[in-house]
Design a protein around this motif. Structure first.
Motif, short mmCIF file in Angstrom:
data_model
loop_
_atom_site.label_atom_id
_atom_site.label_comp_id
_atom_site.label_asym_id
_atom_site.label_seq_id
_atom_site.Cartn_x
_atom_site.Cartn_y
_atom_site.Cartn_z
N ALA A 244 49.85 -26.31 33.84
CA ALA A 244 48.91 -26.48 35.15
C ALA A 244 48.36 -25.11 35.40
O ALA A 244 47.20 -24.92 35.83
CB ALA A 244 49.39 -27.19 36.27
N HIS A 245 49.16 -24.12 35.37
CA HIS A 245 48.68 -22.70 35.88
C HIS A 245 48.23 -22.03 34.64
O HIS A 245 47.73 -21.02 34.77
CB HIS A 245 49.98 -22.01 36.36
CG HIS A 245 50.13 -22.41 37.75
ND1 HIS A 245 49.66 -21.95 38.69
CD2 HIS A 245 51.17 -23.37 38.25
CE1 HIS A 245 50.24 -22.54 39.91
NE2 HIS A 245 51.32 -23.27 39.47
N ASP A 401 53.05 -24.12 43.33
CA ASP A 401 52.41 -25.49 43.68
C ASP A 401 53.70 -26.33 44.00
O ASP A 401 54.82 -25.72 44.53
CB ASP A 401 52.10 -26.06 42.10
CG ASP A 401 53.11 -25.89 41.10
OD1 ASP A 401 54.02 -26.79 41.28
OD2 ASP A 401 53.17 -25.11 40.13
N HIS A 425 48.11 -23.25 43.99
CA HIS A 425 47.20 -24.07 42.92
C HIS A 425 46.48 -25.08 43.78
O HIS A 425 46.76 -25.63 44.75
CB HIS A 425 47.81 -24.64 42.02
CG HIS A 425 47.34 -25.23 40.88
ND1 HIS A 425 46.43 -26.15 40.60
CD2 HIS A 425 47.60 -24.90 39.63
CE1 HIS A 425 46.00 -26.34 39.62
NE2 HIS A 425 46.54 -25.30 38.71
N GLN A 427 45.45 -28.14 42.93
CA GLN A 427 46.07 -29.19 42.99
C GLN A 427 47.71 -29.09 43.05
O GLN A 427 48.51 -28.60 42.13
CB GLN A 427 45.84 -29.78 41.32
CG GLN A 427 46.43 -31.10 41.15
CD GLN A 427 45.85 -32.01 42.08
OE1 GLN A 427 46.74 -32.52 43.00
NE2 GLN A 427 44.70 -32.69 42.02
N ALA A 430 50.86 -30.32 40.60
CA ALA A 430 50.52 -29.71 39.30
C ALA A 430 51.44 -30.08 38.14
O ALA A 430 50.99 -29.91 37.15
CB ALA A 430 50.83 -28.18 39.44
N LEU A 433 49.56 -32.65 36.67
CA LEU A 433 48.18 -32.12 35.91
C LEU A 433 48.61 -31.43 34.85
O LEU A 433 47.93 -31.69 33.83
CB LEU A 433 47.57 -31.14 36.99
CG LEU A 433 46.50 -30.38 36.62
CD1 LEU A 433 45.47 -31.30 36.24
CD2 LEU A 433 45.98 -29.28 37.54
N GLY A 434 49.74 -30.83 34.89
CA GLY A 434 50.29 -30.39 33.63
C GLY A 434 50.37 -31.22 32.44
O GLY A 434 50.23 -30.97 31.36
N THR A 455 43.11 -25.31 35.70
CA THR A 455 43.93 -24.39 36.10
C THR A 455 43.72 -23.56 37.30
O THR A 455 44.35 -22.54 37.55
CB THR A 455 44.62 -23.59 34.96
OG1 THR A 455 43.52 -22.51 34.54
CG2 THR A 455 45.01 -24.36 33.76
#
Length: 492
Positions: A244-245, A401, A425, A427, A430, A433-434, A455
């Motif tokens: 996610a990052h 996050d 983040h 979101q 995360a 999302l990742g 990201t």
């Protein structure tokens, strides 16, 4: 607007909640859902969940997130699964029915077994599945016989969820989850450690098949999503946050704050060691393996919940935060946040929590402030350990996050006491999302670089005190914890 053919479903099933997230390749959230996961504590140090109830609630998040997005399973391009690591689930491979409670990673029943395995030269933290799987099997009335007869399967939570999502077709786990069990063969990074499995008197037949973190891993059963949706990724929860990052390259890092707090630092394609930190397998794909180091604050959100729920000092975490914001300091109150032992870099499962420096003048607000500060100081200890790795250079700004990262005062306290900027983040979900990002990579929709819009980071918290003051306060906190441990050796 008609639904996009490139919608992704990400599942994040952690210790206390399950999340589902529906996003597109531009990072727009179309639907999301969250449900809480109840745990039981049948004895001190033991933490269990009902796998049937977990699956039921995961299904609920899927249904609700798709309904909010106004799409069906057939509109999804891929699904990715991220889950709490090193949990232990046993089930009947024929029916898919669980054979007992799920033992969570935070369960410490394996502490003595961990010491025995370590004495034999095996890597075996107390929180890893390797220290608890034998006890789980022996806890069944006919566990060993089931294993001998081929009527037993085991896996971490991700493996159980994929088994259910696929309608029983898949019994797999990826290398990032396998690493956390401590059953992975470190000489190959692609096989189970047969020597260790044999030493424990277990059968390799009960273990899931190992697979890449992202790729064409299988499909969901029509009965689950109404369509055969490609499963594009299976990834451990903390590692999923790195996707996610966009933090797969060496030196990239992030902290996820939830029930626990976890700092993960990528070391690229080369494994590295840092004092008191756990080397991790970050992700695998084809012939490439990426590594990381990790340190955990075991009780983070759990510490705040304990002050609210168990000590009844506040009505809610919001009330605790408001109280902490109402005072400028802790009034001499110091907290050791070791509700389930003290994590990295000490890794002391016997250490006990303590609230120190109380007097007749102490207030609830000062205790709240001390709680926030203790978590920042614990993270600083982990960062100092990570900074000792000579092959990487840590960035100045720390991305964060997780649910607890929504708390502005919490992040400002970190920025102040870490003496570095902390950036949140965009979101907070995360991990889910990742899983979406990894799934998109797995089915060939895009590369990590092409998924950069997903990201994005948002608000940045800059330190409001100088480094000298932060250093002094950190030193005072650590000295008082050390003095407390020396004065109370039974609790250290």
């Amino acid at each position: 607007m008609p639904p996009s053919p490139e919608l992704l479903l990400g599942l994040d099933v952690g210790s206390t909640s399950a999340r589902a997230l529906v996003v597109d390749l531009e990072g727009r959230v179309h639907g999301k859902a969250l449900v809480r996961l109840p745990s039981s504590h049948p004895a001190p140090g033991r933490v269990e969940q009902d796998p049937r109830e977990v699956w039921k609630r995961v299904r609920e998040t899927i249904v609700r997130s798709l309904a909010e997005a106004n799409v069906a399973g057939s509109d999804l391009a891929a699904v990715g699964i991220a889950a709490q690591r090193s949990s232990v689930v046993l089930w009947d491979p024929g029916t898919g029915e669980p054979l007992g409670p799920m033992i969570l990673w935070s369960d410490l029943r394996g502490s003595e077994r961990a010491e025995e395995l370590q004495a034999q030269g095996y890597l075996a933290p107390a929180i890893a599945a390797v220290s608890k799987l034998e006890a789980a099997i022996d806890g069944l009335e006919d566990g060993r016989k089931r294993m001998a007869d081929g009527r037993l399967a085991w896996g971490t939570l991700d493996s159980f969820l994929v088994h259910r999502l696929s309608g029983g077709e898949l019994h797999v786990t990826d290398h990032s989850n396998a690493w956390s069990t401590c059953y992975l063969d470190l000489s190959t990074m692609r096989d189970w450690n047969e020597k260790l499995i044999g030493f424990q008197g277990l059968s390799a037949s009960i273990f899931p098949t190992l697979c890449d973190t992202w790729g064409p891993l299988g499909r969901t059963a029509p009965a689950v999503l109404g369509s055969e949706v490609p499963i594009g990724a299976i990834v451990a929860d903390q590692q999923s946050g790195m996707f996610a990052h966009g933090a797969l390259g060496p030196g990239c890092w992030k902290t996820t704050w939830g029930t626990s707090g976890t700092l993960m630092v990528s070391t690229g394609t080369t494994p590295a060691l840092a004092p008191g930190l756990m080397p991790m397998l970050l992700a695998s794909h084809g012939d490439e393996t990426r590594f990381a180091v990790e340190g955990m604050v075991i009780s983070a959100g759990a510490l705040l919940d304990w002050l609210v729920r168990d000590l009844a000092l506040f009505d809610s975490v919001d009330a605790l935060t408001a109280a902490a914001a109402s005072v400028s300091g802790n009034g001499g109150v110091v907290i050791c946040p070791a509700l389930q032992g003290l994590g990295a870099p000490y890794n002391d499962s016997a250490r006990q929590a303590a609230i120190m420096g109380l007097s007749a003048a102490s207030t609830r607000a000062q205790i709240a402030r001390a709680a926030f500060e203790s978590l920042a100081f614990r993270l600083r200890e982990i960062i100092e350990a990570a900074a000792s790795i000579e092959t990487i250079e840590l960035p100045e700004t720390l991305p964060v996050d997780g649910g607890l990262a929504a708390n502005d005062l919490f992040l400002q306290t970190q920025a102040d006491l870490l003496a570095r900027p902390v950036v949140r983040h965009t979101q907070l979900e995360a991990t889910a999302l990742g899983a979406c990002i990894a799934a998109a990579m797995g089915v060939g929709l895009a590369t990590l670089e092409e998924l950069e819009p997903l990201t994005r980071t948002g608000e940045c918290f800059e330190p409001r005190i100088d480094r000298a003051e932060a250093d002094d306060r950190f030193g005072d906190w650590r000295n008082r914890l050390e003095a407390s441990a020396e004065a109370n050796p039974g609790a250290a």
